[in-house]
Design an enzyme around this catalytic site. Structure first.
Site, mmCIF file in Angstrom:
data_model
loop_
_atom_site.group_PDB
_atom_site.id
_atom_site.type_symbol
_atom_site.label_atom_id
_atom_site.label_comp_id
_atom_site.label_asym_id
_atom_site.label_seq_id
_atom_site.Cartn_x
_atom_site.Cartn_y
_atom_site.Cartn_z
ATOM 1 N N TYR A 1 65.527 46.750 89.369
ATOM 2 C CA TYR A 1 64.628 46.227 88.348
ATOM 3 C C TYR A 1 64.798 46.916 86.999
ATOM 4 C CZ TYR A 1 62.161 44.384 92.476
ATOM 5 O OH TYR A 1 61.824 43.765 93.653
ATOM 6 N N HIS B 1 67.344 47.055 100.050
ATOM 7 C CA HIS B 1 66.958 45.867 99.288
ATOM 8 C C HIS B 1 67.594 44.589 99.825
ATOM 9 C CE1 HIS B 1 65.707 44.625 94.927
ATOM 10 N NE2 HIS B 1 65.347 43.728 95.812
ATOM 11 N N SER C 1 56.170 37.468 96.237
ATOM 12 C CA SER C 1 56.106 36.121 95.661
ATOM 13 C C SER C 1 55.147 35.211 96.424
ATOM 14 C CB SER C 1 57.507 35.491 95.619
ATOM 15 O OG SER C 1 58.438 36.357 95.028
ATOM 16 N N PRO C 2 53.897 35.630 96.670
ATOM 17 C CA PRO C 2 52.964 34.786 97.428
ATOM 18 C C PRO C 2 52.590 33.500 96.708
ATOM 19 C CG PRO C 2 51.818 36.665 96.490
ATOM 20 C CD PRO C 2 53.280 36.908 96.261
ATOM 21 N N GLY D 1 55.291 31.682 90.846
ATOM 22 C CA GLY D 1 54.442 30.934 89.917
ATOM 23 C C GLY D 1 54.338 29.453 90.198
#
Length: 297
Positions: free
Chosen positions: A55, A125, A204-205, A209
């Site tokens: 990141y 990861h 990412s629930p 978006g």
């Protein structure tokens, strides 16, 4: 040596904060100040702050938590290395490096950037196609024995990877995409995690978006949207909050610990995300919502 904000087994909390998009943008908007964003999460009872070497913001995360390090379950990831030469932003290219030497080098570099002597939860990861996962996890286990890592996690792996890794050293958590719109994890990984007692951290629930707009007036009026709108309106919550609440409901259903990991760059959105913990959905609401967003619907 600083002490982690956990006891054994690792206590991840009911919801975490995903720091993937956290940046020191100097925008002048107090709501986007990264220090305010992270401190709002901690003030609202979130313990786990999640980042990764990929990141490009571990130094920033380290600064934001420095004054409250003992309150934080600090999670980071290694193994995905940028190949575009840029320090941050969306990568134009990357490769997976998961050999034992890379594990050690990545951990030391992350510890320096994060300004700490211990990463509470350290993830691979992404699975490697060339390095046996036993080698990777064996090196991670050495870090646990040295006190540099508190617990081991995996991300972007298969159920077979999980079983092989767990045979080398207990795996505390899996981090995978799980949402109303993305159910692949339920096929093999969720049953394996439940069997082995591994927590599922659901990044990412809201499906990056996508589910935030499910109840908007401009959203397509298909069956999924209609059901989403009705249930969100009945509870007086947003579409995104409803999506996070659905992920919270998965733990009892599947028999494992499930920790949603929404990410945001606004303090106000942090508060809204955390509030989703308190939404209680009825059995029929869950049935309708789950069926409406089923991949076969």
């Amino acid at each position: 040596m600083s002490q982690p904000a956990t006891t054994s087994p690792l206590q991840l909390g009911r919801q975490g904060f995903g720091a993937m998009r956290l940046r020191d943008t100097k925008s002048g908007d107090p709501d986007r100040d990264p220090f305010r964003v992270v401190n709002t999460a901690l003030d609202e009872g979130v313990a786990m702050i999640d980042t990764a070497e990929l990141y490009g913001n571990e130094e920033l995360v380290g600064r934001t938590i420095a004054a409250r390090r003992d309150e934080v379950v600090l999670a980071s990831k290694f193994g995905v290395v940028r190949t575009d030469g840029r320090p941050d932003g969306p990568p134009d290219g990357f490769e997976v490096r998961a050999d034992a030497g890379q594990v050690r080098r990545s951990c030391e570099a992350s510890l320096r950037r994060l300004r700490t002597d211990r990463i509470d939860l350290y993830y691979l990861h992404h699975r490697s196609e060339t390095v046996p996962i036993e080698e990777t996890v064996g090196a991670m286990a050495d870090l646990v024995r040295q006190g540099k890592v508190g617990a081991i996690g995996l991300s972007n792996v298969t159920a077979e990877d999980l079983r092989r890794a767990h045979a080398v050293h207990p795996v505390a958590a899996l981090q995978e995409h799980w949402s109303l719109a993305e159910r692949t994890v339920e096929r093999d990984l969720v049953p394996a995690a439940a069997e082995l007692g591994v927590a599922l951290v659901a990044h990412s629930p809201t499906s990056h978006g996508v589910l935030h707009g499910a109840a908007g007036d401009a959203a397509p009026a298909d069956e999924r949207q209609v059901v989403h709108r009705e249930i969100a309106a009945a509870h007086g919550v947003s579409a995104g909050q409803l999506a996070i609440a659905w992920v919270h409901s998965r733990g009892p259903l599947h028999g494992l610990e499930v920790v949603p990991l929404p990410g945001t760059t606004r303090a106000s959105h942090v508060r809204a995300n955390v509030a989703a913990r308190e939404i209680v959905l009825g059995a029929e609401e869950l049935r309708r919502l789950t069926a409406a967003w089923s991949p076969t619907a």
